[in-house]
Design a protein around this motif. Structure first.
Motif, PDB file in Angstrom:
ATOM      1  N   GLU A 125      -3.661  -4.620 -64.143  1.00 11.17           N
ATOM      2  CA  GLU A 125      -2.235  -4.503 -63.665  1.00 11.17           C
ATOM      3  C   GLU A 125      -1.110  -4.910 -64.644  1.00 11.17           C
ATOM      4  O   GLU A 125      -0.128  -3.847 -64.065  1.00 11.17           O
ATOM      5  CB  GLU A 125      -2.471  -5.762 -62.667  1.00 11.17           C
ATOM      6  CG  GLU A 125      -3.072  -5.709 -61.503  1.00 11.17           C
ATOM      7  CD  GLU A 125      -3.180  -6.747 -60.488  1.00 11.17           C
ATOM      8  OE1 GLU A 125      -3.741  -6.469 -59.323  1.00 11.17           O
ATOM      9  OE2 GLU A 125      -2.937  -7.860 -60.793  1.00 11.17           O
ATOM     10  N   LEU A 126      -0.994  -5.517 -65.518  1.00  6.63           N
ATOM     11  CA  LEU A 126       0.195  -5.530 -66.299  1.00  6.63           C
ATOM     12  C   LEU A 126       0.527  -4.199 -67.056  1.00  6.63           C
ATOM     13  O   LEU A 126       1.618  -3.807 -67.206  1.00  6.63           O
ATOM     14  CB  LEU A 126      -0.065  -6.520 -67.202  1.00  6.63           C
ATOM     15  CG  LEU A 126      -0.109  -8.245 -66.696  1.00  6.63           C
ATOM     16  CD1 LEU A 126      -0.510  -8.961 -67.935  1.00  6.63           C
ATOM     17  CD2 LEU A 126       1.303  -8.557 -66.288  1.00  6.63           C
ATOM     18  N   ALA A 127      -0.471  -3.528 -67.441  1.00  9.05           N
ATOM     19  CA  ALA A 127      -0.422  -2.073 -68.222  1.00  9.05           C
ATOM     20  C   ALA A 127      -0.259  -0.989 -67.292  1.00  9.05           C
ATOM     21  O   ALA A 127      -0.118   0.041 -67.808  1.00  9.05           O
ATOM     22  CB  ALA A 127      -1.725  -2.080 -68.994  1.00  9.05           C
TER      23      ALA A 127
ATOM     24  N   ARG B 176      -6.339  -8.524 -64.215  1.00  9.06           N
ATOM     25  CA  ARG B 176      -4.841  -9.010 -64.643  1.00  9.06           C
ATOM     26  C   ARG B 176      -4.212  -7.962 -65.751  1.00  9.06           C
ATOM     27  O   ARG B 176      -3.085  -7.664 -65.647  1.00  9.06           O
ATOM     28  CB  ARG B 176      -4.908 -10.477 -65.308  1.00  9.06           C
ATOM     29  CG  ARG B 176      -3.620 -11.138 -65.265  1.00  9.06           C
ATOM     30  CD  ARG B 176      -3.626 -12.666 -65.274  1.00  9.06           C
ATOM     31  NE  ARG B 176      -4.823 -13.077 -66.586  1.00  9.06           N
ATOM     32  CZ  ARG B 176      -5.841 -13.577 -66.193  1.00  9.06           C
ATOM     33  NH1 ARG B 176      -6.315 -13.831 -65.053  1.00  9.06           N
ATOM     34  NH2 ARG B 176      -6.600 -14.065 -67.350  1.00  9.06           N
ATOM     35  N   GLU B 177      -5.141  -7.926 -66.861  1.00  7.95           N
ATOM     36  CA  GLU B 177      -4.731  -6.852 -67.894  1.00  7.95           C
ATOM     37  C   GLU B 177      -4.427  -5.630 -67.398  1.00  7.95           C
ATOM     38  O   GLU B 177      -3.428  -4.760 -67.933  1.00  7.95           O
ATOM     39  CB  GLU B 177      -5.827  -7.052 -68.981  1.00  7.95           C
ATOM     40  CG  GLU B 177      -5.947  -8.464 -69.794  1.00  7.95           C
ATOM     41  CD  GLU B 177      -4.800  -8.687 -70.449  1.00  7.95           C
ATOM     42  OE1 GLU B 177      -4.029  -7.862 -71.142  1.00  7.95           O
ATOM     43  OE2 GLU B 177      -4.307  -9.844 -70.692  1.00  7.95           O
TER      44      GLU B 177
END
Length: 409
Positions: A254-256, A251-252
């Motif tokens: 993908e966000l960055a 998740r982290e």
């Protein structure tokens, strides 16, 4: 090829290293029998071409044409070791192409005005001792003797023990500034570990930079207990916190717009009917810049601690290795572009990479550059890794042109 010289083979000459039948991949780990076979092949190829073969204090192999002491040498090469069940091209393509490029230059009648060397750096992948680029890190001084001697493999065998068993002197390892002072430029050819060239339709590209990257160990400590008799509410199961952290990493990242991977795990007591007491997972994370990488890893650790607290789990996070962003020498990079576009007028694509390399480690000491060969699958660190023969040949031609431009009249 030079007359009477055995041609280098893609994947090595002589008996092939062990390949597990289930995966078809390679397990060429540092200071093992498979590693010894690769080293013997390198020496054979060097001596067949009349090159002077030597092994430096850190176990890296060198094949010299000309006098190393003359200085301003042009060096090329890569590594021959592999990740667990790795492919045939990552590393060996660069070494094989170096010998083939020298053969091509001799066929052209090129006259060398600078010493030329081909190198096989030891333990680049870090598959056995958990630290990548050990040979080049030691040579450049980025890994101290004390740190190297503390490295151990999964069976508890230390690096010094492994080196000694393979016939090398572990007490001799350490920084080698004198050797590096003789090198004017290092150019590493490597199969692309991605699909940028396939998407652009180019066979060969030039590296611009290596993303900052590192490895972190997450130790989740709970309480071992019986899997069949312990109520769910009474459990301190570290596997739950680990599993949630794996999802948080995705998740982290993908966000960055970065990447984060838990690719290795160790469980104790590792029984089917036992709740684990310890789950140890290794995170590999990479991003285009330092700020983004810090954000991703920080977010993963924050989430992991929240999950651990919720399940009554103790958590330790240890950074085991780290490499900052590497901007390859701009002047050398531009010179490669000029050489490769000289007769064609074409612009060779310049692209970044998230993979670490010996060229990146050495970039703080000497001018370095990289050439990439197209990988249509985009797959690496897997038996499915592939580069068509025509593209491999194009890489050899490109490397020969570069070496001629840098080391010949």
């Amino acid at each position: 090829m030079s007359r009477g010289v055995p041609p280098p083979r893609w994947g090595g000459g002589g008996p092939p290293p062990p390949r597990p039948p289930a995966s078809g991949g390679y397990r060429r780990y540092a200071w093992t029998g498979a590693d010894a076979e690769c080293r013997a092949w390198f020496k054979e190829q060097a001596e067949a071409r009349g090159l002077v073969h030597e092994v430096d204090r850190n176990g890296n192999q060198w094949a010299w044409l000309g006098d190393p002491a003359a200085g301003d040498a042009v060096v090329t090469g890569s590594h021959l070791d592999s990740v667990p069940d790795g492919g045939a091209f990552d590393g060996p393509l660069g070494v094989v192409s170096s010998f083939a490029a020298l053969d091509e230059l001799r066929g052209r009648g090129a006259r060398f005005t600078k010493p030329l060397a081909i190198v096989n750096f030891g333990d680049e992948e870090g598959a056995r001792f958990g630290l990548a680029c050990v040979g080049s890190r030691l040579t450049s001084g980025q890994l101290t003797v004390e740190q190297a001697h503390r490295l151990t493999d999964g069976e508890g065998i230390s690096l010094p023990q492994a080196m000694e068993a393979a016939g090398y002197d572990p007490d001799a390892v350490g920084a080698d500034p004198e050797r590096l002072s003789r090198i004017g430029a290092f150019v590493e050819l490597h199969v692309e570990q991605g699909r940028a060239l396939d998407l652009s339709g180019d066979r060969v590209g030039i590296a611009s930079a290596i993303w900052p990257h590192g490895r972190w160990r997450f130790d989740f400590r709970g309480e071992a207990n019986h899997a069949g008799t312990t109520r769910l509410v009474d459990r301190r199961d570290p596997m739950l916190s680990y599993a949630e952290t794996v999802l948080a990493a995705r998740r982290e990242a993908e966000l960055a717009g970065a990447v984060a991977t838990f690719g290795k795990i160790s469980v104790e007591p590792n029984g089917v009917n036992a709740i684990p007491s310890l789950v140890r997972g290794w995170l590999d994370s990479r991003a285009a810049d330092q700020e983004t990488l810090d954000t991703v890893v920080g977010g993963i650790e924050k989430a992991a601690r929240e999950y651990a607290d919720a399940h009554g789990i103790d958590l330790d996070v240890v950074r085991e290795s780290f490499t900052p962003v590497v901007e390859f020498d701009h002047a050398l990079r531009d010179e490669l572009g000029r050489i490769l576009g000289k007769d064609t007028g074409l612009t060779v694509p310049v692209l970044g990479t998230g993979a670490g390399h010996d060229a990146g480690i050495l970039s703080g000491n000497i001018p370095t550059a990289m050439l990439f060969v197209r990988n249509p699958t985009g797959i690496s660190h897997s038996p499915a890794e592939f580069a068509p023969e025509d593209d491999c040949v194009a890489g050899v031609h490109a490397l020969a042109d570069v070496l001629e431009g840098l080391a010949c009249t």
